[in-house]
Design a protein around this motif. Structure first.
Motif, short mmCIF file in Angstrom:
data_model
loop_
_atom_site.label_atom_id
_atom_site.label_comp_id
_atom_site.label_asym_id
_atom_site.label_seq_id
_atom_site.Cartn_x
_atom_site.Cartn_y
_atom_site.Cartn_z
N ARG A 197 114.99 71.20 -7.82
CA ARG A 197 115.57 70.03 -8.47
C ARG A 197 114.74 69.72 -9.71
O ARG A 197 113.58 70.12 -9.81
N PRO A 198 115.28 68.99 -10.68
CA PRO A 198 114.51 68.68 -11.89
C PRO A 198 113.22 67.94 -11.56
O PRO A 198 113.15 67.18 -10.60
N ASN A 199 112.22 68.19 -12.38
CA ASN A 199 110.90 67.58 -12.20
C ASN A 199 110.73 66.41 -13.16
O ASN A 199 110.80 66.58 -14.37
N SER A 200 110.52 65.23 -12.61
CA SER A 200 110.35 64.02 -13.42
C SER A 200 108.90 63.59 -13.43
O SER A 200 108.22 63.63 -12.39
N GLY A 201 108.40 63.21 -14.60
CA GLY A 201 107.04 62.71 -14.70
C GLY A 201 106.05 63.76 -15.16
O GLY A 201 106.41 64.90 -15.46
N VAL A 202 104.78 63.37 -15.22
CA VAL A 202 103.72 64.23 -15.73
C VAL A 202 103.38 65.33 -14.75
O VAL A 202 103.17 66.48 -15.13
N GLU A 203 103.32 65.00 -13.47
CA GLU A 203 102.86 65.96 -12.47
C GLU A 203 103.98 66.89 -12.03
O GLU A 203 105.15 66.51 -12.01
N GLY A 204 103.58 68.09 -11.64
CA GLY A 204 104.52 69.00 -11.00
C GLY A 204 104.37 68.85 -9.51
O GLY A 204 104.98 67.99 -8.88
N THR A 205 103.54 69.69 -8.93
CA THR A 205 103.26 69.58 -7.50
C THR A 205 102.68 68.21 -7.17
O THR A 205 101.77 67.73 -7.83
N ARG A 206 103.24 67.58 -6.15
CA ARG A 206 102.72 66.29 -5.68
C ARG A 206 102.59 66.31 -4.17
O ARG A 206 103.42 66.89 -3.46
N SER A 207 101.56 65.67 -3.67
CA SER A 207 101.40 65.55 -2.22
C SER A 207 102.28 64.42 -1.69
O SER A 207 102.86 63.65 -2.47
N ALA A 208 102.33 64.30 -0.38
CA ALA A 208 103.17 63.28 0.25
C ALA A 208 102.42 61.95 0.37
O ALA A 208 102.24 61.40 1.45
N ALA A 209 101.99 61.43 -0.78
CA ALA A 209 101.20 60.19 -0.79
C ALA A 209 101.99 58.99 -0.30
O ALA A 209 101.40 57.96 0.08
N MET B 45 97.12 58.84 8.65
CA MET B 45 98.32 59.49 8.16
C MET B 45 97.98 60.49 7.06
O MET B 45 98.59 61.55 6.96
N ALA B 46 96.99 60.14 6.23
CA ALA B 46 96.57 61.05 5.15
C ALA B 46 96.02 62.36 5.71
O ALA B 46 96.20 63.43 5.10
N TYR B 47 95.38 62.28 6.86
CA TYR B 47 94.89 63.51 7.50
C TYR B 47 96.07 64.42 7.87
O TYR B 47 96.03 65.64 7.64
N LEU B 48 97.12 63.83 8.42
CA LEU B 48 98.30 64.62 8.78
C LEU B 48 98.99 65.19 7.54
O LEU B 48 99.49 66.31 7.56
N VAL B 49 99.01 64.39 6.47
CA VAL B 49 99.60 64.86 5.21
C VAL B 49 98.83 66.07 4.69
O VAL B 49 99.42 67.07 4.27
N ALA B 50 97.49 66.00 4.73
CA ALA B 50 96.68 67.11 4.25
C ALA B 50 96.88 68.34 5.13
O ALA B 50 96.90 69.48 4.64
N GLN B 51 97.04 68.11 6.43
CA GLN B 51 97.23 69.22 7.35
C GLN B 51 98.57 69.93 7.09
O GLN B 51 98.64 71.16 7.08
N ALA B 52 99.62 69.14 6.83
CA ALA B 52 100.93 69.72 6.55
C ALA B 52 101.00 70.34 5.16
O ALA B 52 101.69 71.34 4.95
#
Length: 373
Positions: free
Chosen positions: A251-263, A53-60
């Motif tokens: 939408r508002p950004n919550s937490g330390v990170e901005g961009t996040r992957s679909a982990a 699934m992580a491979y598909l996440v990286a591909q998208a």
């Protein structure tokens, strides 16, 4: 070592050639975390369904910061959080790229809620004092007892403190008593032992629902690829403390990170494939491996066990052999850990594919090497 250019090549070798060269080296020269004779640090092998699934996440390559560019990934994240968050008695949560960031996120919320110092055990994870330094908060390390748990009688005044209790210390796997204390903010670093909540060992986390926040590493006992963790919160109002917005955000950004992957997608795939029973079975198998090895080591006159493994972490040492030599002989399946002034072998039952007899054979051979003239 494969032959690679030491400077950026002016002309590339092509995608297939690069993959053949690097992919072969990456697999042939890796540490096999799923090998039957390996208990390697706190690094489980990734679930196959999660890796695929992580491979598909990286591909998208979707960005969870913008739901319009990640419609299903956003939905999947909300779904898997809805499965996990209530299990700990929490109200909401978010994914982070590892528990270091999950601890930082939680302690940031604590500071915004009025905490002025961080208090944790002397065996708390290094990310806790690091977070205090980043946040400009004083840090107080509290002594631990014989089994590595925080000594409550040694706590300072907690009226303005973010108290961090650890559920599964890195060195010994010790679980601090989690019943509430009158701190400004109570955080539980459950990076390692948090998933016990889904198993027959959940009573070892009794009291965790009283925490204001919890950090859990998904790339440990949730068997996910590296770079996935959760920060959970008991009060929905805490979200506003760590949320920023801007005109360019959807939408508002919550937490330390901005961009996040679909982990969340690999974790969702894993839990969907295994169910709670499948997850519990793998964690409980790890616990059984640690308990079996502890019994063998305790019964062997050549070795001394520091304590019974509370969350799958073993600490033992040879009685006559040189501990450093034994640790060196067990390279790849153990590490060194100092308790007091003594050096101990540390082994972590993170590999559900491990076989006790195979590990015991390595220990037996290492003990023989350690005593050789």
């Amino acid at each position: 070592m494969i032959d690679l250019p030491q400077t950026l090549p002016p002309i590339g070798i092509g995608e297939e050639a690069a993959l053949a060269l690097l992919g072969g080296a990456a697999m042939d020269r890796r540490a096999d975390l799923a090998a039957p004779d390996v208990l390697a640090h706190m690094d489980p092998p990734s679930a196959e369904v999660a890796a695929r699934m992580a491979y598909l996440v990286a591909q998208a390559n979707q960005n969870l910061l913008h739901p319009a560019t990640s419609p299903f990934a956003t939905q999947a994240e909300a779904l898997v959080l809805g499965w996990i968050v209530p299990t700990y008695g929490m109200a909401w949560g978010q994914f982070c790229s590892g528990s270091t960031l999950a601890n930082l996120t939680a302690l940031w919320a604590a500071r915004e809620a009025g905490a002025r110092k961080v208090v944790a055990s002397a065996e708390a994870h290094i990310s806790v004092p690091k977070a205090a330094r980043i946040l400009g908060m004083d840090y107080h390390a509290v002594p631990v007892g014989e089994e590595g748990k925080l000594i409550r009688d040694a706590l300072p005044d907690l009226a303005d403190a973010a108290l961090v209790l650890t559920a599964g210390t890195t060195g010994r796997g010790a679980i601090d008593e989690l019943s509430p204390l009158p701190a400004k903010w109570l955080h539980v670093d459950a990076a390692w032992a948090g998933p016990l909540q889904f198993t027959k060992y959940r009573d070892r986390l009794a009291g965790i629902a009283a925490a204001d926040s919890i950090a859990i590493s998904a790339h440990k006992w949730f068997f996910q690829p590296k770079g996935a963790a959760l920060a959970l919160f008991r009060n929905v109002d805490a979200k506003a403390l760590i949320t920023f917005t801007s005109s360019y955000l959807a939408r508002p950004n919550s937490g330390v990170e901005g961009t996040r992957s679909a982990a969340a997608l690999p974790l969702l795939a894993t839990l969907l494939a295994w169910g709670q029973a499948g997850l519990a079975e793998r964690i409980e198998r790890c616990m059984a491996i640690a308990e079996d090895l502890a019994q063998r080591l305790d019964a062997d006159p050549r070795t001394e066990v520091k304590q019974a493994p509370e969350s799958g972490v073993l600490n033992w040492r040879p009685v006559q052999a040189d501990p450093a030599a034994v640790i060196a002989a067990l390279e790849g399946t153990s590490s060194a850990f100092t308790i007091g002034e003594g050096l101990w072998v540390r082994q972590v039952a993170a590999n559900p594919h491990a076989e006790v007899d195979a590990i015991w054979s390595r220990i037996d051979a290492a003990l023989a090497m350690g005593t050789a003239p």
